[in-house]
Design a protein around this motif. Structure first.
Motif, PDB file in Angstrom:
ATOM      1  N   ALA A 285       0.837  -1.213   0.000  1.00 24.48           N
ATOM      2  CA  ALA A 285       0.000   0.000   0.000  1.00 24.48           C
ATOM      3  C   ALA A 285       0.866   1.254   0.000  1.00 24.48           C
ATOM      4  N   SER A 286       1.894   1.258   0.826  1.00 19.91           N
ATOM      5  CA  SER A 286       2.778   2.432   0.911  1.00 19.91           C
ATOM      6  C   SER A 286       3.499   2.684  -0.399  1.00 19.91           C
ATOM      7  N   SER A 287       3.971   1.615  -1.031  1.00 16.46           N
ATOM      8  CA  SER A 287       4.732   1.780  -2.277  1.00 16.46           C
ATOM      9  C   SER A 287       3.858   2.292  -3.412  1.00 16.46           C
ATOM     10  N   VAL A 288       2.639   1.749  -3.523  1.00 14.28           N
ATOM     11  CA  VAL A 288       1.764   2.205  -4.610  1.00 14.28           C
ATOM     12  C   VAL A 288       1.249   3.616  -4.321  1.00 14.28           C
ATOM     13  N   TYR A 289       1.081   3.943  -3.051  1.00 17.23           N
ATOM     14  CA  TYR A 289       0.697   5.310  -2.677  1.00 17.23           C
ATOM     15  C   TYR A 289       1.765   6.299  -3.142  1.00 17.23           C
ATOM     16  N   GLN A 290       3.027   5.983  -2.852  1.00 14.66           N
ATOM     17  CA  GLN A 290       4.132   6.857  -3.271  1.00 14.66           C
ATOM     18  C   GLN A 290       4.209   6.947  -4.786  1.00 14.66           C
ATOM     19  N   ALA A 291       3.886   5.853  -5.463  1.00  6.87           N
ATOM     20  CA  ALA A 291       3.942   5.835  -6.925  1.00  6.87           C
ATOM     21  C   ALA A 291       2.905   6.771  -7.537  1.00  6.87           C
ATOM     22  N   TYR A 292       1.719   6.819  -6.945  1.00  7.65           N
ATOM     23  CA  TYR A 292       0.674   7.710  -7.453  1.00  7.65           C
ATOM     24  C   TYR A 292       0.895   9.150  -6.998  1.00  7.65           C
ATOM     25  N   LEU A 293       1.568   9.307  -5.873  1.00 12.45           N
ATOM     26  CA  LEU A 293       1.839  10.654  -5.365  1.00 12.45           C
ATOM     27  C   LEU A 293       2.959  11.319  -6.148  1.00 12.45           C
ATOM     28  N   HIS A 294       3.955  10.547  -6.569  1.00 12.69           N
ATOM     29  CA  HIS A 294       5.096  11.074  -7.340  1.00 12.69           C
ATOM     30  C   HIS A 294       5.246  10.263  -8.630  1.00 12.69           C
ATOM     31  N   PRO A 295       4.323  10.425  -9.569  1.00 13.50           N
ATOM     32  CA  PRO A 295       4.277   9.556 -10.757  1.00 13.50           C
ATOM     33  C   PRO A 295       5.413   9.746 -11.747  1.00 13.50           C
ATOM     34  N   GLU A 296       6.220  10.800 -11.576  1.00 14.49           N
ATOM     35  CA  GLU A 296       7.236  11.119 -12.579  1.00 14.49           C
ATOM     36  C   GLU A 296       8.512  10.287 -12.437  1.00 14.49           C
ATOM     37  N   THR A 297       8.737   9.616 -11.317  1.00 15.84           N
ATOM     38  CA  THR A 297       9.982   8.878 -11.097  1.00 15.84           C
ATOM     39  C   THR A 297       9.953   7.521 -11.789  1.00 15.84           C
ATOM     40  N   ASP A 298      11.144   6.979 -12.058  1.00 15.69           N
ATOM     41  CA  ASP A 298      11.234   5.656 -12.680  1.00 15.69           C
ATOM     42  C   ASP A 298      10.653   4.579 -11.757  1.00 15.69           C
ATOM     43  N   PHE A 299      10.904   4.732 -10.465  1.00 15.44           N
ATOM     44  CA  PHE A 299      10.366   3.783  -9.488  1.00 15.44           C
ATOM     45  C   PHE A 299       8.841   3.778  -9.538  1.00 15.44           C
ATOM     46  N   SER A 300       8.244   4.954  -9.587  1.00 19.53           N
ATOM     47  CA  SER A 300       6.790   5.062  -9.624  1.00 19.53           C
ATOM     48  C   SER A 300       6.206   4.437 -10.889  1.00 19.53           C
TER      49      SER A 300
END
Length: 383
Positions: A285-300
């Motif tokens: 949940a935390s990882s996908v939350y960060q991915a949607y919050l900062h969508p511009e990074t390669d990780f996201s």
């Protein structure tokens, strides 16, 4: 019996205006493998994390090693996951429609929902204030104050500084609030135990995801959740679903949504420090939350791609652009409706006219849908 573990990221309770956490993710993980715990420990050892200590996804997302760990975690367990992602401000805009129109027109609310008038109001409210110089928080906060004060003061007092003009649908929205302030403001009590978490998204998300996990099966599910005051406060809500093998779908609003499922007991509230499956849910949940919050990074981008099949869009509350949702005719008719509702006409006359306009819009939407289907078919044949 199936066991499903739920956790969230971005939880701010009733405060849907939290600037630090603008999104809310609720995620469920079904443990289908007897090797889950050992596989998780093995992955932690691979990245040199102590197996006896809980690690948090928010911290891991900030460094390269942690990101690799989270990506591999999704690759390992992602096929057993479902989650929803909510934009909190838009979720609040949707709830405001419910608070304002539902108490007054609850007996004929299908006239709103069958033509998506509720979406028009929510999208208008969200887009106007996020795309202008005026703060969305200001209107939301003022409406909250209007409710807490039981409507004893005009909503105009709270919105004069928001810059709402007469050409805006929100002008008539506020007019309607003032006309029916007693019914609207008395319908909710933010200080009452039952309404204390009424703005919270946890309960709704859990309910919707259980329907998704059930997927029409009467098989029982044992539900485990990370400690949550919101769920603990509403334990009685789940009694209707315990040992319920009768699966019912929505026919009233024609959404096809699954309304019932079978659970063994009320959700079991536990500490993620002691339950490995909850730790997995928390990290995902935390990882996908960060991915949607900062969508511009390669990780996201990687996380969003891996988690795409786990994302339940139908139950996620996310804003869309108004012009891509409704055409000129629909918007014109919707504006007629909002003006009608704010007029001085009697409720009976409003309902009569509302039914007339709603029928016109519904017929138009059906014809338009058929036109597009025929157009697509002819295009494919031409190709």
């Amino acid at each position: 019996m199936r066991k499903i573990y739920f956790d969230e990221a971005g939880n701010s309770g009733n405060n849907l205006l939290d600037k630090e956490q603008p999104l809310f993710c609720y995620l469920g993980f079904e443990d289908c493998d007897s090797n889950t715990i050992e596989d998780f420990y093995s992955l932690k050892r691979k990245y040199k994390y102590k197996t006896d200590l809980e690690v948090k996804g928010a911290s891991l997302s900030k460094n390269v090693t942690g990101q690799k760990f989270l990506i591999e975690l999704w690759e390992k367990f992602g096929t057993h996951v479902k989650f929803v992602m909510h934009d909190k401000k838009f979720a609040l805009a949707c709830k405001m429609f419910e608070y304002v129109f539902e108490p007054i027109f609850c007996d004929v609310n299908t006239l709103f929902y069958q033509i998506n008038f509720h979406k028009y109001i929510a999208i208008s409210m969200y887009n106007l204030f996020t795309n202008s110089n005026h703060s969305a928080e200001q209107l939301f906060t003022n409406f909250y104050a209007f409710i807490k004060n039981k409507g004893d003061k005009s909503l105009n007092k709270y919105v004069t500084s928001c810059g709402i003009v007469k050409t805006s649908p929100l002008f008539y929205f506020c007019e309607f609030c003032n006309q029916h302030k007693t019914e609207i403001a008395s319908d909710i009590d933010f200080t009452d135990k039952q309404d204390k978490y009424i703005l919270d998204l946890t309960l709704t998300s859990l309910y919707n995801l259980l329907g998704v996990f059930s997927h029409g099966s009467p098989e029982s599910m044992e539900v485990h959740c990370d400690n949550s005051k919101q769920i603990a406060n509403e334990k009685g809500f789940w009694k209707a679903f315990i040992n319920n093998t009768n699966i019912v779908y929505d026919t009233y609003f024609n959404s096809g949504a699954q309304l019932t499922f079978n659970i063994t007991q009320e959700p079991i509230l536990e500490d993620s420090k002691e339950i490995i499956q909850l730790q997995i849910s928390d990290l995902l949940a935390s990882s996908v939350y960060q991915a949607y919050l900062h969508p511009e990074t390669d990780f996201s981008k990687t996380i969003k791609k891996i988690s795409q099949t786990a994302y339940v869009e139908a139950y996620s509350v996310a804003p869309v652009e108004l012009e891509f949702t409704f055409d000129e005719f629909e918007i014109k008719q919707f504006n007629k409706i909002i003006k009608l509702l704010a007029s001085e006409n009697s409720k009976v006359k409003k309902i009569e006219k509302l039914a007339e306009i709603s029928s016109e819009v519904k017929y138009y939407q059906i014809i338009r849908s058929r036109y597009f289907i025929d157009f697509i078919k002819s295009f494919k044949l031409h190709k």
